[in-house]
Structure formats: C-alpha cells, structure tokens
Design a protein around this motif. Structure first.
Motif, PDB file in Angstrom:
ATOM      1  N   ILE A 180       0.720  -1.140  -0.005  1.00 45.49           N
ATOM      2  CA  ILE A 180      -0.050   0.025   0.020  1.00 45.49           C
ATOM      3  C   ILE A 180       0.844   1.233  -0.125  1.00 45.49           C
ATOM      4  O   ILE A 180       0.542   2.229  -0.532  1.00 45.49           O
ATOM      5  CB  ILE A 180      -0.898   0.022   1.183  1.00 45.49           C
ATOM      6  N   SER A 181       1.914   1.273   0.805  1.00 41.39           N
ATOM      7  CA  SER A 181       2.971   2.308   0.875  1.00 41.39           C
ATOM      8  C   SER A 181       3.448   2.564  -0.619  1.00 41.39           C
ATOM      9  O   SER A 181       3.512   3.780  -1.036  1.00 41.39           O
ATOM     10  CB  SER A 181       4.111   2.150   1.854  1.00 41.39           C
ATOM     11  N   GLU A 182       3.820   1.647  -1.289  1.00 39.80           N
ATOM     12  CA  GLU A 182       4.626   2.007  -2.569  1.00 39.80           C
ATOM     13  C   GLU A 182       3.648   2.171  -3.597  1.00 39.80           C
ATOM     14  O   GLU A 182       3.832   3.161  -4.465  1.00 39.80           O
ATOM     15  CB  GLU A 182       5.215   0.566  -2.889  1.00 39.80           C
ATOM     16  N   ILE A 183       2.358   1.834  -3.512  1.00 38.62           N
ATOM     17  CA  ILE A 183       1.358   2.121  -4.770  1.00 38.62           C
ATOM     18  C   ILE A 183       0.435   3.061  -4.290  1.00 38.62           C
ATOM     19  O   ILE A 183       0.068   4.034  -5.026  1.00 38.62           O
ATOM     20  CB  ILE A 183       0.518   0.609  -5.008  1.00 38.62           C
ATOM     21  N   TYR A 184       0.066   3.091  -3.094  1.00 33.47           N
ATOM     22  CA  TYR A 184      -1.024   4.143  -2.729  1.00 33.47           C
ATOM     23  C   TYR A 184      -0.544   5.279  -2.023  1.00 33.47           C
ATOM     24  O   TYR A 184      -1.520   6.214  -2.039  1.00 33.47           O
ATOM     25  CB  TYR A 184      -2.199   3.500  -1.962  1.00 33.47           C
ATOM     26  N   GLY A 185       0.481   5.240  -1.434  1.00 28.38           N
ATOM     27  CA  GLY A 185       1.075   6.247  -0.757  1.00 28.38           C
ATOM     28  C   GLY A 185       1.090   6.168   0.761  1.00 28.38           C
ATOM     29  O   GLY A 185       0.397   5.383   1.283  1.00 28.38           O
ATOM     30  N   ARG A 186       1.742   7.091   1.493  1.00 29.03           N
ATOM     31  CA  ARG A 186       1.932   7.055   2.738  1.00 29.03           C
ATOM     32  C   ARG A 186       0.739   7.277   3.638  1.00 29.03           C
ATOM     33  O   ARG A 186       0.453   6.606   4.559  1.00 29.03           O
ATOM     34  CB  ARG A 186       2.881   8.065   3.406  1.00 29.03           C
ATOM     35  N   LYS A 187      -0.254   8.211   3.297  1.00 28.12           N
ATOM     36  CA  LYS A 187      -1.322   8.477   3.840  1.00 28.12           C
ATOM     37  C   LYS A 187      -2.415   7.377   3.723  1.00 28.12           C
ATOM     38  O   LYS A 187      -2.853   7.137   4.812  1.00 28.12           O
ATOM     39  CB  LYS A 187      -2.133   9.486   3.106  1.00 28.12           C
ATOM     40  N   LYS A 188      -2.411   6.619   2.680  1.00 31.75           N
ATOM     41  CA  LYS A 188      -3.288   5.442   2.634  1.00 31.75           C
ATOM     42  C   LYS A 188      -3.024   4.576   3.510  1.00 31.75           C
ATOM     43  O   LYS A 188      -3.617   3.687   4.188  1.00 31.75           O
ATOM     44  CB  LYS A 188      -3.440   4.875   1.268  1.00 31.75           C
ATOM     45  N   ALA A 189      -1.299   4.005   3.499  1.00 32.47           N
ATOM     46  CA  ALA A 189      -1.044   3.169   4.478  1.00 32.47           C
ATOM     47  C   ALA A 189      -1.414   3.386   6.004  1.00 32.47           C
ATOM     48  O   ALA A 189      -1.716   2.553   6.826  1.00 32.47           O
ATOM     49  CB  ALA A 189       0.457   2.975   4.125  1.00 32.47           C
ATOM     50  N   GLN A 227      -3.847   5.228   7.204  1.00 32.25           N
ATOM     51  CA  GLN A 227      -5.296   4.914   7.222  1.00 32.25           C
ATOM     52  C   GLN A 227      -5.600   3.528   7.644  1.00 32.25           C
ATOM     53  O   GLN A 227      -6.401   3.193   8.469  1.00 32.25           O
ATOM     54  CB  GLN A 227      -5.983   5.342   6.031  1.00 32.25           C
ATOM     55  N   VAL A 228      -5.135   2.494   6.819  1.00 30.97           N
ATOM     56  CA  VAL A 228      -5.155   1.107   7.121  1.00 30.97           C
ATOM     57  C   VAL A 228      -4.776   0.752   8.515  1.00 30.97           C
ATOM     58  O   VAL A 228      -5.431   0.053   9.194  1.00 30.97           O
ATOM     59  CB  VAL A 228      -4.582   0.220   6.072  1.00 30.97           C
ATOM     60  N   VAL A 229      -3.592   1.134   8.927  1.00 32.48           N
ATOM     61  CA  VAL A 229      -3.052   0.943  10.085  1.00 32.48           C
ATOM     62  C   VAL A 229      -4.012   1.406  11.376  1.00 32.48           C
ATOM     63  O   VAL A 229      -4.371   0.816  12.204  1.00 32.48           O
ATOM     64  CB  VAL A 229      -1.664   1.518  10.748  1.00 32.48           C
ATOM     65  N   THR A 230      -4.594   2.662  11.163  1.00 35.04           N
ATOM     66  CA  THR A 230      -5.324   3.024  11.972  1.00 35.04           C
ATOM     67  C   THR A 230      -6.701   2.302  12.165  1.00 35.04           C
ATOM     68  O   THR A 230      -7.111   2.222  13.377  1.00 35.04           O
ATOM     69  CB  THR A 230      -5.608   4.658  11.768  1.00 35.04           C
ATOM     70  N   SER A 231      -7.212   2.046  11.111  1.00 36.76           N
ATOM     71  CA  SER A 231      -8.364   1.365  11.070  1.00 36.76           C
ATOM     72  C   SER A 231      -8.137  -0.099  11.631  1.00 36.76           C
ATOM     73  O   SER A 231      -9.280  -0.507  12.286  1.00 36.76           O
ATOM     74  CB  SER A 231      -8.759   0.923   9.619  1.00 36.76           C
ATOM     75  N   GLY A 232      -7.054  -0.690  11.635  1.00 35.26           N
ATOM     76  CA  GLY A 232      -6.634  -1.854  12.251  1.00 35.26           C
ATOM     77  C   GLY A 232      -6.866  -1.850  13.756  1.00 35.26           C
ATOM     78  O   GLY A 232      -7.318  -2.787  14.397  1.00 35.26           O
TER      79      GLY A 232
END
Length: 229
Positions: free
Chosen positions: A64-73, A75-80
């Motif tokens: 996700i970091s490589e393809i979608y960027g730091r912000k999206k990565a 967001q996934v961690v926070t959702s977890g």
C-alpha cells in the motif's frame, strides 16, 4: 485515471485493508498458544502462533505504501487499531455473560483462553501502532532518498527496524503485565525477531511481483503512486 480504473484501485485497496485488519485481529486472539519450529536443525524457534499473521501485515502495508502512498497506508493501520479495540469490547461482553450448564465451552475455559486478551491487545496495540508507523515512515524516507529505486532496500530496512521495535515492545509489555515470565523474554525476543526477519526476506519477491502487476495494470512509472483522492 479513468473511472473504471479508479474503482478497481479502490476495490484492491479495500481488499488489502480487510486482509490486514483480519490478520491483526486474529493475531491478538490466538497469541496464548506457543509452538516450536526447528529451522533445518540450525535454530529452534519458540514463538507464539500470534506471530504467524504478522509478516503478512507488514507486506500489505509495504504494498500500500509503494502503490497508494503514505497517507493510505497510515489509514489502514489506524483502521486496524480501531478494529482491535472493537473486538476487545466484544470479547469483554462475551466473557461477562454466564455460560449455560450444557455449554460446550464453560466460563472457566473461555476466561482461560480470552481472559488475558484485554492486556494482550493493549500491549500489542501500543507496540504494533508504533512499529507500523515507524515502518511506513522509514519506507517513504528511503523511497525519497533512492528516488523510487531499490525497492528491496526500503522494504527490508523498514521491516527489520519496525519488527525489532514491535517484538521488543510487545514482549516487554506482556512481561510487565505478568502475562509472560521475564525469564522467557530473551528467548522469545530472539526467536520472534529472527522469525520476522526470515519472512521479511522471503516476502521481498512477493512485493516485487505485486508492484510489477500494479505498475503494468495502471501504467505507473517506477516509484509513482496512485492518486485516488
């Protein structure tokens, strides 16, 4: 980007996020079982089964970091983290209601398996939140330094550092909460970190494959990210 491509990118992002959250929640629920793995007679690992889904979560955040960027990565961690808290509340309620006489799992057995989950999840969340944000930060730091090149470097360097932080922090907190005895700390620390390092090395080809497929499907240049917002 065309609408159909953006919809596909979002679907993949949500699927990766769901896999990440499921792996994180499950690891918090099964951590009390420990097993050994004889690594070709070289080293005997003694680790919690809760560690098994962890390499997958770091692979997902790197993709996700490589393809979608730091912000999206992030967001996934926070959702977890929110998902872990929610699962903890459900377990608390389930543990507080009395079991019927003929219940296959009685109160004592249920509490033995899940009774310490609250402290374990708290320890895991503190350690994991710190480690994942460190992983994402280091990943993008090296991505900027290398100008999108040397994916293997940022993947492994970020994962090694964050996995050390995660392993040390979670074991330190579990021992501090007296869930685990301190005499197990050195052995579990070494086994846990080495196990994660081995799988971090093994997942590098998987990361390269995933990034290649994304770049081919969405016509991305090396180091380029999808813009979904």
């Amino acid at each position: 980007m065309e609408t159909k491509d953006k919809l596909l990118a979002y679907k993949i992002y949500f699927a990766l996020g769901a896999l990440f959250i499921a792996s994180l929640v499950v690891s918090n629920l099964i951590f009390q079982k420990f097993f050994y793995w004889d690594f070709f007679g070289i080293y005997r690992f003694e680790i919690s089964v809760g560690i098994l889904p962890y390499p997958l979560t770091f692979l997902i955040t790197d993709i996700i970091s490589e393809i979608y960027g730091r912000k999206k990565a992030n967001q996934v961690v926070t959702s977890g983290i929110f998902a872990s808290i929610f699962s903890l509340l459900i377990i608390y309620v389930a543990n507080s209601v009395p079991a019927i006489e003929n219940s296959p799992v009685n109160d004592e057995l249920f509490s033995k398996v899940f009774g310490q989950t609250a402290l374990a999840v708290l320890a895991s969340m503190i350690a994991y939140l710190t480690a994942q944000y460190i992983d994402i930060y280091i990943f993008h730091f090296w991505k900027k330094v290398t100008k999108g090149k040397m994916l293997w470097l940022r993947n492994n360097f970020s994962t090694f550092t964050s996995q050390f932080v995660d392993t040390f922090a979670v074991l330190f907190l579990l021992c501090s909460f007296k869930i685990l005895p301190w005499d197990l700390f050195p052995k579990l620390m070494l086994s846990g970190f080495l196990f994660k390092v081995i799988f971090a090395l093994l997942d590098t080809p998987l990361l390269y494959t995933a990034v290649y497929l994304f770049q081919k499907r969405f016509n991305l240049k090396r180091g380029e990210e999808l813009v979904l917002d």
